[in-house]
Write a protein that holds these residues in place. Structure first.
Motif, PDB file in Angstrom:
ATOM      1  N   SER A  37      35.938  -0.105  42.334  1.00 55.71           N
ATOM      2  CA  SER A  37      36.336  -0.743  43.572  1.00 55.71           C
ATOM      3  C   SER A  37      35.564  -2.040  43.811  1.00 55.71           C
ATOM      4  N   ARG A  39      35.835  -3.785  46.380  1.00 55.84           N
ATOM      5  CA  ARG A  39      35.443  -3.699  47.793  1.00 55.84           C
ATOM      6  C   ARG A  39      34.139  -2.914  47.918  1.00 55.84           C
ATOM      7  N   ARG A  42      31.304  -5.139  46.973  1.00 58.53           N
ATOM      8  CA  ARG A  42      30.975  -6.086  48.039  1.00 58.53           C
ATOM      9  C   ARG A  42      30.204  -5.412  49.164  1.00 58.53           C
ATOM     10  N   LEU A  43      30.556  -4.153  49.483  1.00 55.72           N
ATOM     11  CA  LEU A  43      29.806  -3.440  50.520  1.00 55.72           C
ATOM     12  C   LEU A  43      28.374  -3.163  50.050  1.00 55.72           C
ATOM     13  N   THR A 117      31.358   4.609  45.306  1.00 53.05           N
ATOM     14  CA  THR A 117      31.662   3.210  45.601  1.00 53.05           C
ATOM     15  C   THR A 117      33.146   2.890  45.445  1.00 53.05           C
ATOM     16  N   PHE A 154      35.437  -1.775  56.372  1.00 53.54           N
ATOM     17  CA  PHE A 154      36.335  -2.673  55.647  1.00 53.54           C
ATOM     18  C   PHE A 154      36.558  -3.965  56.420  1.00 53.54           C
ATOM     19  N   ASP A 155      36.590  -3.871  57.754  1.00 55.71           N
ATOM     20  CA  ASP A 155      36.766  -5.063  58.580  1.00 55.71           C
ATOM     21  C   ASP A 155      35.553  -5.990  58.537  1.00 55.71           C
ATOM     22  N   ILE A 157      33.428  -6.264  55.693  1.00 58.03           N
ATOM     23  CA  ILE A 157      33.064  -6.682  54.344  1.00 58.03           C
ATOM     24  C   ILE A 157      33.566  -8.099  54.112  1.00 58.03           C
ATOM     25  N   ARG A 160      37.378 -10.142  51.918  1.00 55.99           N
ATOM     26  CA  ARG A 160      38.464  -9.165  51.826  1.00 55.99           C
ATOM     27  C   ARG A 160      39.580  -9.826  51.141  1.00 55.99           C
TER      28      ARG A 160
END
Length: 160
Positions: A37, A39, A42-43, A117, A154-155, A157, A160
């Protein structure tokens, strides 16, 4: 050397080296290692860059399969406020892999979710203020709360 012997040796050498060509060597030479992922990666970077070092009591992570021989678990945490209250994500690396523990308070109960992750929920725990932690067996409730918590992050990170 006769031509036939040379051809046999060349063929044998090529046969021995051919499987090596199929190997991925990026991990052997310190190449960049990513998860399933982007995403999630990135987190992880967001938490590493802006989070704070903290220690988690060992009871809840132990129910999730994360142990440090009875000692507190070192984590890096990031917290944020939302319409559903205060959301916290902890980055755990005690098993030599990155894992997330998402948590938030609902009344007098702390709801925690262990995730990899790639954002697959691995285990969920309920921890009442005046009680002992227990694994959440209601899969529908656990998955719904987990989705709400990761949607919050998610909002936030970047990229996006």
């Amino acid at each position: 050397m006769p031509r036939g012997v040379f051809l046999r040796r060349a063929f044998l050498g090529a046969g021995l080296l051919l499987p090596l060509g199929a190997c991925q060597t990026s991990d052997l030479f310190g190449g960049r290692r990513t998860t399933l992922s982007p995403r999630g990666d990135r987190l992880v970077r967001l938490i590493q860059n802006t989070g704070k070092d903290n220690m988690m009591a060992p009871e809840v992570p132990a129910l999730m399969g994360i142990t440090n021989e009875g000692r507190d678990i070192p984590v890096r945490q990031l917290a944020g406020e939302g319409t559903g209250g205060r959301f916290v994500v902890s980055l755990v690396n005690i098993r030599k892999i990155h894992e997330f523990i998402f948590h938030r308070r609902q009344g007098d109960v702390l709801i925690l979710h262990l995730s990899d992750t790639a954002f697959a929920r691995l285990r969920s725990v309920r921890y009442p203020r005046d009680g002992k932690p227990s694994v959440i067996t209601d899969v529908a409730f656990a998955e719904s709360d987990f989705q709400q918590q990761i949607a919050f992050w998610f909002d936030r990170i970047p990229g996006r």
